[in-house]
Design an enzyme around this catalytic site. Structure first.
Site: not given
Length: 334
Positions: A62, A144, A180
């Site tokens: 990430e 995200k 994540c």
């Protein structure tokens, strides 16, 4: 970065069933903190190493460009002001000379890359993943969906177009990715399974294995387990890619004496099979390397004989998922 190739790890026993064979790789490495040019150089170096080693699909951590700013969790926002200003300035634009260099490196290596980076778009940044195919084209791009906790003070939300997170590669199968704690969102995972993912790239920052005095959910073993569960639940191969932190750069990231972030350490990369089994021996938590494994996509059928959560092991007449595929627009012209 050192001799990254010397730390490349291969699976002890490749899956030998007949089917599409793919060599996959998961990066465990330290970012070139807050340095766009240095970050691009490091990404290219890792791509070159993977290409020489015969890797077909490579996953990055990430926001590997330009690193994960853990101090947003440990220092107040006013004290972080200058760092975040620098961070935004060194985030990567999806359309830029820097991205062109990365795309060219991917093309030269002839591999498929899922790159995790902080994307600069106008005056905002997003936690992004770009899927780059062996011709050097970005064939899928996502952000995200919901940054976690104080991340929301830095990065914006992904929109509905980021729900499409699986690309059907003619050479290497259906490749997906999440960042994540998106791995803790069950509906997001389920939607990815519905897209038929076969190889999933799990992009993570760094977490410490033996962290004391911190919540259990920010420890490495907890988040490794969450990623392993996705392999089991989705019956897919999973490439877990992570950052590390060295002593040399502890002051750079302004982590201070926060007990949850020890250095050198933070890496917990792994490659999981569709039944959840680890396929490789881990790299030590404070070392850089690329984990690699030779896999056979037909092994997925063996796992799905038992568990196919979007097939025979589901009850859509009782439980189903509604998905909005239309991205919201800031301006509507009438």
């Amino acid at each position: 970065m050192g001799d990254i190739s010397s730390h490349t790890k291969n699976t002890d026993t490749a899956i030998t069933t007949m089917g599409k064979k793919v060599k996959v790789g998961a990066v465990q490495a330290e970012p070139a903190w807050w340095d766009l040019e240095g970050s691009v150089n490091k990404v290219i170096s890792l791509i070159e190493t993977a290409g020489k080693d015969g890797v077909n699909v490579l996953g990055f951590p990430e926001v590997f460009v330009p690193g994960y700013p853990w101090s947003i969790w440990t220092v107040d926002s006013f004290s972080n002001g200058e760092l975040i200003h620098k961070y935004m300035a060194n985030s990567l634009k999806r359309v830029s000379p820097e991205m062109d260099r990365i795309r060219e490196a991917v093309k030269k290596a002839g591999i498929f890359v899922v790159l995790g980076y902080s994307e600069r778009a106008g005056a905002s940044v997003y936690i992004a993943q770009s899927f780059i195919d062996p011709t050097g084209q970005i064939v899928l791009h996502r952000r995200k969906i919901k940054p976690t906790g104080v991340e929301r003070a830095i990065w914006g939300d992904g929109q509905a177009d980021s729900l499409v997170n699986v690309f059907d590669s003619p050479q290497f199968g259906k490749i997906g990715g999440l960042n994540c704690w998106e791995h803790l969102q069950p509906l997001l995972r389920y939607h990815e399974y519905s897209q038929g993912v076969e190889i999933h790239v799990a992009s993570w920052p760094y977490f410490c294995e033996d962290a004391e005095g911190v919540p259990h959910h920010i420890k490495a073993d907890t988040n490794r387990s969450a990623t392993q569960f996705m392999a089991l639940e989705g019956a897919c191969f999973v490439l877990l890619a992570t950052q590390i932190l060295t002593n040399e750069h502890r002051e750079t990231v302004k982590i201070g004496e926060f007990p949850g972030m020890k250095s050198p350490g933070g890496g917990f990369a792994m490659i999981f099979a569709p039944d959840g089994a680890p396929l490789v021996k881990p790299i030590p938590a404070g070392e850089e390397g690329i984990l690699t494994a030779d896999i056979d996509l037909s092994a997925i059928d063996y796992a799905k004989q038992m568990i196919d959560v979007v097939g025979h092991y589901s009850r859509p007449d009782l439980l189903s998922l509604n998905v909005n595929k239309e991205a919201a627009k800031h301006v509507h012209y009438i």
